[in-house]
Design a protein around this motif. Sequence first.
Motif, PDB file in Angstrom:
ATOM      1  N   PRO A 111      80.099  10.880  37.072  1.00 35.27           N
ATOM      2  CA  PRO A 111      81.030   9.891  37.646  1.00 35.27           C
ATOM      3  C   PRO A 111      82.492  10.187  37.305  1.00 35.27           C
ATOM      4  O   PRO A 111      83.382   9.940  38.131  1.00 35.27           O
ATOM      5  CB  PRO A 111      80.569   8.573  37.012  1.00 35.27           C
ATOM      6  N   ALA A 112      82.760  10.737  36.114  1.00 35.85           N
ATOM      7  CA  ALA A 112      84.135  11.101  35.754  1.00 35.85           C
ATOM      8  C   ALA A 112      84.655  12.197  36.673  1.00 35.85           C
ATOM      9  O   ALA A 112      85.816  12.162  37.114  1.00 35.85           O
ATOM     10  CB  ALA A 112      84.190  11.549  34.297  1.00 35.85           C
ATOM     11  N   LEU A 113      83.803  13.180  36.981  1.00 36.03           N
ATOM     12  CA  LEU A 113      84.209  14.238  37.915  1.00 36.03           C
ATOM     13  C   LEU A 113      84.545  13.666  39.285  1.00 36.03           C
ATOM     14  O   LEU A 113      85.545  14.050  39.910  1.00 36.03           O
ATOM     15  CB  LEU A 113      83.094  15.280  38.060  1.00 36.03           C
ATOM     16  N   ASP A 168      75.076  15.501  42.447  1.00 33.18           N
ATOM     17  CA  ASP A 168      75.841  16.056  43.565  1.00 33.18           C
ATOM     18  C   ASP A 168      77.052  16.785  43.008  1.00 33.18           C
ATOM     19  O   ASP A 168      78.034  16.159  42.595  1.00 33.18           O
ATOM     20  CB  ASP A 168      76.275  14.933  44.504  1.00 33.18           C
ATOM     21  N   VAL A 169      76.975  18.120  42.949  1.00 34.54           N
ATOM     22  CA  VAL A 169      78.110  18.937  42.515  1.00 34.54           C
ATOM     23  C   VAL A 169      78.362  20.017  43.558  1.00 34.54           C
ATOM     24  O   VAL A 169      77.487  20.353  44.357  1.00 34.54           O
ATOM     25  CB  VAL A 169      77.871  19.570  41.124  1.00 34.54           C
ATOM     26  N   ASP A 170      79.566  20.564  43.522  1.00 33.91           N
ATOM     27  CA  ASP A 170      79.969  21.541  44.531  1.00 33.91           C
ATOM     28  C   ASP A 170      79.681  22.981  44.124  1.00 33.91           C
ATOM     29  O   ASP A 170      79.547  23.854  44.994  1.00 33.91           O
ATOM     30  CB  ASP A 170      81.471  21.404  44.807  1.00 33.91           C
ATOM     31  N   ALA A 171      79.611  23.247  42.808  1.00 35.92           N
ATOM     32  CA  ALA A 171      79.471  24.626  42.347  1.00 35.92           C
ATOM     33  C   ALA A 171      78.802  24.670  40.980  1.00 35.92           C
ATOM     34  O   ALA A 171      78.777  23.664  40.252  1.00 35.92           O
ATOM     35  CB  ALA A 171      80.839  25.306  42.274  1.00 35.92           C
ATOM     36  N   ILE A 172      78.260  25.832  40.637  1.00 31.37           N
ATOM     37  CA  ILE A 172      77.708  26.056  39.307  1.00 31.37           C
ATOM     38  C   ILE A 172      78.156  27.431  38.811  1.00 31.37           C
ATOM     39  O   ILE A 172      78.438  28.328  39.601  1.00 31.37           O
ATOM     40  CB  ILE A 172      76.166  25.980  39.276  1.00 31.37           C
ATOM     41  N   ILE A 173      78.227  27.564  37.492  1.00 32.35           N
ATOM     42  CA  ILE A 173      78.358  28.883  36.861  1.00 32.35           C
ATOM     43  C   ILE A 173      77.082  29.147  36.088  1.00 32.35           C
ATOM     44  O   ILE A 173      76.687  28.366  35.220  1.00 32.35           O
ATOM     45  CB  ILE A 173      79.557  28.968  35.902  1.00 32.35           C
TER      46      ILE A 173
END
Length: 314
Positions: free
Chosen positions: A136-138, A168-173
Amino acid sequence: MKYRKLGKTGLDVSVLSFGASSLGSVFRETDEAESIFTVHEAIDAGINLIDVSPYYGLTKAETVLGQAIKQIPRHKFLLSTKAGRYSADVFDFSRRRIIGSVEESLQRLNTDYVDILYLHDIEFVPAAIIMEEAIPALQELKKQGKIRNTGICGLPIALFETLLPQVDVDAIISYCHYSLNDTALLDLLPLVEEKHVGLVNASPLSMGLLSARGTPEWHPAGRELKDTCKRAADYCAAQGADIAKLAVQFSTGDDRIPTTLVSTANPANIRKNAEWTDEPMDGALLKEVLDILAPIHNRTWVSGRPEYNENLKS
């Protein structure tokens, strides 16, 4: 330099990207002027994605990088940093700390936004904290325009298998899982593609495993893994080849993996790494090296909580 689309972020990223951890004197004591020149060389070589974290050098990497990019037009590069990990054993993924951390990072980096913010090494904390506080902070920071895209990073493949269906995120490393000795990242591709997540691969040399100098003593890999990788490096040297070149070419060669992070504070090294991506790979040498590495293929090491390290090949 070739470029690929980074999932649903819509960003076009260079196949080789710059990991700024070295600027924090993480691997050796570095000279600030040389570090700044290295960043400029990376941009001149066509690299357009730079990744950093307040954890690297206890904010030194961000500070030095901020001096370097202050001299470059903002549209010439994409910038990612991280939040949540601040030292070897200090983690804080609370909403308040993440928001404060981003403000501090933006000041050090001399910018008013980052293109991606990752939650750093989330395998070390309970998933509930990530989902209830950090994510939620992101989303809040994204609405404010201080970050353009959201992400998570960590070592275990199981971490992403567990969390990507839930957040729900846009990218991962992901790091150390798409290299000559370990291609476990390929198992994650169906989920990544289903979620349209931008995939950043890191550490084509497996944090120094694939090095002619031998693996650093601090490396968490087991002895057989270290020794086998050293044999592969020695074999390349005996053929007049550099295993680092083969490793970079291998890790950047798959179109399904948009970009691979490599870290150095040496301008000649980053220039050389960038040039390698445009040269043909030695297929015969690749086969021989993969044969040497076959006994330890996909071996890894424990990182974080037990639930993310079950059934791993160590």
